[in-house]
Design a protein around this motif. Structure first.
Motif, PDB file in Angstrom:
ATOM      1  N   PRO A  90       0.832  -1.206   0.000  1.00 39.74           N
ATOM      2  CA  PRO A  90       0.000   0.000   0.000  1.00 39.74           C
ATOM      3  C   PRO A  90       0.865   1.254   0.000  1.00 39.74           C
ATOM      4  N   LEU A  91       0.289   2.344  -0.462  1.00 39.71           N
ATOM      5  CA  LEU A  91       1.005   3.608  -0.399  1.00 39.71           C
ATOM      6  C   LEU A  91       1.404   3.915   1.040  1.00 39.71           C
ATOM      7  N   PRO A  92       2.586   4.469   1.246  1.00 41.34           N
ATOM      8  CA  PRO A  92       3.033   4.757   2.613  1.00 41.34           C
ATOM      9  C   PRO A  92       2.195   5.841   3.267  1.00 41.34           C
ATOM     10  N   GLU A  93       2.065   5.735   4.583  1.00 40.99           N
ATOM     11  CA  GLU A  93       1.347   6.771   5.322  1.00 40.99           C
ATOM     12  C   GLU A  93       2.214   8.024   5.412  1.00 40.99           C
ATOM     13  N   LEU A  94       1.561   9.169   5.461  1.00 37.17           N
ATOM     14  CA  LEU A  94       2.282  10.437   5.454  1.00 37.17           C
ATOM     15  C   LEU A  94       2.047  11.232   6.726  1.00 37.17           C
ATOM     16  N   GLU A  95       3.119  11.819   7.211  1.00 34.98           N
ATOM     17  CA  GLU A  95       2.999  12.811   8.273  1.00 34.98           C
ATOM     18  C   GLU A  95       3.048  14.179   7.581  1.00 34.98           C
ATOM     19  N   ALA A  96       3.119  15.225   8.363  1.00 33.66           N
ATOM     20  CA  ALA A  96       3.215  16.556   7.784  1.00 33.66           C
ATOM     21  C   ALA A  96       4.463  16.655   6.913  1.00 33.66           C
ATOM     22  N   ALA A  97       4.359  17.385   5.804  1.00 33.67           N
ATOM     23  CA  ALA A  97       5.500  17.566   4.908  1.00 33.67           C
ATOM     24  C   ALA A  97       6.614  18.320   5.626  1.00 33.67           C
ATOM     25  N   PRO A  98       7.867  18.049   5.282  1.00 33.87           N
ATOM     26  CA  PRO A  98       8.989  18.751   5.934  1.00 33.87           C
ATOM     27  C   PRO A  98       8.898  20.264   5.721  1.00 33.87           C
ATOM     28  N   PRO A  99       9.366  21.042   6.674  1.00 37.87           N
ATOM     29  CA  PRO A  99       9.412  22.492   6.487  1.00 37.87           C
ATOM     30  C   PRO A  99      10.232  22.834   5.239  1.00 37.87           C
ATOM     31  N   GLY A 100       9.722  23.747   4.462  1.00 37.25           N
ATOM     32  CA  GLY A 100      10.429  24.135   3.250  1.00 37.25           C
ATOM     33  C   GLY A 100      10.005  23.388   2.006  1.00 37.25           C
ATOM     34  N   ALA A 101       9.123  22.399   2.155  1.00 35.29           N
ATOM     35  CA  ALA A 101       8.620  21.676   0.988  1.00 35.29           C
ATOM     36  C   ALA A 101       7.687  22.583   0.201  1.00 35.29           C
ATOM     37  N   LYS A 102       8.093  22.962  -0.990  1.00 34.23           N
ATOM     38  CA  LYS A 102       7.365  23.975  -1.745  1.00 34.23           C
ATOM     39  C   LYS A 102       5.973  23.519  -2.177  1.00 34.23           C
ATOM     40  N   LYS A 103       5.823  22.230  -2.458  1.00 34.43           N
ATOM     41  CA  LYS A 103       4.526  21.715  -2.892  1.00 34.43           C
ATOM     42  C   LYS A 103       4.012  20.625  -1.955  1.00 34.43           C
ATOM     43  N   GLY A 104       4.567  20.573  -0.743  1.00 32.81           N
ATOM     44  CA  GLY A 104       4.162  19.511   0.169  1.00 32.81           C
ATOM     45  C   GLY A 104       4.601  18.153  -0.378  1.00 32.81           C
ATOM     46  N   TRP A 105       3.835  17.138  -0.052  1.00 35.15           N
ATOM     47  CA  TRP A 105       4.085  15.802  -0.584  1.00 35.15           C
ATOM     48  C   TRP A 105       3.508  15.699  -1.988  1.00 35.15           C
ATOM     49  N   GLU A 106       4.293  15.241  -2.936  1.00 34.77           N
ATOM     50  CA  GLU A 106       3.831  15.049  -4.308  1.00 34.77           C
ATOM     51  C   GLU A 106       3.821  13.557  -4.642  1.00 34.77           C
ATOM     52  N   PRO A 107       2.765  13.079  -5.320  1.00 38.09           N
ATOM     53  CA  PRO A 107       2.746  11.669  -5.734  1.00 38.09           C
ATOM     54  C   PRO A 107       3.906  11.368  -6.678  1.00 38.09           C
ATOM     55  N   GLN A 108       4.479  10.180  -6.541  1.00 34.19           N
ATOM     56  CA  GLN A 108       5.624   9.801  -7.364  1.00 34.19           C
ATOM     57  C   GLN A 108       5.533   8.322  -7.721  1.00 34.19           C
ATOM     58  N   THR A 109       5.895   8.000  -8.944  1.00 35.00           N
ATOM     59  CA  THR A 109       5.984   6.609  -9.371  1.00 35.00           C
ATOM     60  C   THR A 109       7.328   6.407 -10.055  1.00 35.00           C
ATOM     61  N   GLY A 110       7.723   5.147 -10.204  1.00 38.36           N
ATOM     62  CA  GLY A 110       9.005   4.902 -10.845  1.00 38.36           C
ATOM     63  C   GLY A 110       9.221   3.444 -11.191  1.00 38.36           C
ATOM     64  N   LEU A 111      10.360   3.186 -11.832  1.00 37.59           N
ATOM     65  CA  LEU A 111      10.723   1.844 -12.258  1.00 37.59           C
ATOM     66  C   LEU A 111      12.227   1.799 -12.485  1.00 37.59           C
ATOM     67  N   SER A 112      12.745   0.586 -12.673  1.00 36.81           N
ATOM     68  CA  SER A 112      14.152   0.397 -12.986  1.00 36.81           C
ATOM     69  C   SER A 112      14.279  -0.313 -14.327  1.00 36.81           C
ATOM     70  N   LEU A 113      15.343   0.015 -15.042  1.00 33.19           N
ATOM     71  CA  LEU A 113      15.546  -0.567 -16.358  1.00 33.19           C
ATOM     72  C   LEU A 113      17.040  -0.735 -16.621  1.00 33.19           C
ATOM     73  N   LYS A 114      17.353  -1.550 -17.627  1.00 33.14           N
ATOM     74  CA  LYS A 114      18.740  -1.876 -17.922  1.00 33.14           C
ATOM     75  C   LYS A 114      18.969  -1.827 -19.419  1.00 33.14           C
ATOM     76  N   CYS A 115      19.993  -1.101 -19.841  1.00 36.06           N
ATOM     77  CA  CYS A 115      20.293  -0.966 -21.263  1.00 36.06           C
ATOM     78  C   CYS A 115      20.843  -2.293 -21.792  1.00 36.06           C
TER      79      CYS A 115
END
Length: 211
Positions: A90-115
């Motif tokens: 499941p998506l991780p639980e979030l606490e308050a965004a760190p001070p200075g985070a310009k957009k707060g928490w932003e959703p992110q996805t990713g993957l790994s690949l190999k040439c």
């Protein structure tokens, strides 16, 4: 080809549960030396600290078990915090965004690949993104893998070319978005119906791009 496709540090679960996990990242689209790969503002795929441009005709094997989702908090050009977990969790639980985070928490996805072809053969890379276009590209590829797994669990690894698309923003002009173009499916051991050239090509004198 098998030695090239094998992913380092891949503590892989069963392929059986992969389809459901990959489809889960479609719900929110709106430990080795690994390079960071991304698409720059000019629509070129670049990687590493020197922003080396990836060869346009290179092919990459995507690790189907490497998909992650979560959140990131950016400050002034630096990552303040990041929470990423495999899509099987499941998506991780979030606490308050760190001070200075310009957009707060932003959703992110990713993957790994190999040439697996060209000058960068054997290089492993990580792609993560918060943009709508980037997340849509990851989601699209994830659904393609899920569909393939439903049909043939023996070949869950997509071989892709790194492409691009674009749209016109009324304020910022042309915006480029990444595309993962699937050209073949292979097994986790690199087995394929057709031989794939995997030898490194001669040096191409590629440019380094400004970050």
């Amino acid at each position: 080809m098998s030695n090239i496709v094998k992913f380092s540090g891949a503590n892989l679960p069963s392929v059986t549960s992969l389809s459901t996990a990959l489809r889960s990242i479609a719900t929110d689209v709106s430990a080795s030396s690994t390079s960071i790969i991304k698409m720059d503002r000019t629509g070129h795929w670049v990687f590493g600290a020197d922003q080396t441009e990836a060869e346009s005709d290179s092919t990459w094997a995507v690790n189907p078990f490497s998909f992650v989702h979560g959140f990131i908090a950016w400050g002034d050009g630096e990552v303040l915090a990041e929470k990423l977990v495999p899509v099987t969790e499941p998506l991780p639980e979030l606490e308050a965004a760190p001070p200075g985070a310009k957009k707060g928490w932003e959703p992110q996805t990713g993957l790994s690949l190999k040439c697996i072809s060209g000058e960068d053969t054997g290089m492993e890379a990580r792609f993560t993104t918060t943009s709508v276009g980037g997340r849509k590209a990851v989601q699209t590829l994830a659904v393609e893998i899920a569909t393939q797994v439903d049909k043939d669990q023996g070949k869950p690894v997509p071989i892709v070319k790194l492409g691009k698309d674009h749209y016109t923003h009324k304020s910022y002009g042309r915006i480029y978005t990444p595309v993962f173009e699937v050209v073949e499916w292979i097994s986790m051991d690199g087995e394929t119906d057709e031989p794939v050239a995997a030898e490194a090509a001669p040096a191409s004198g590629r440019r380094r791009r400004a970050a």
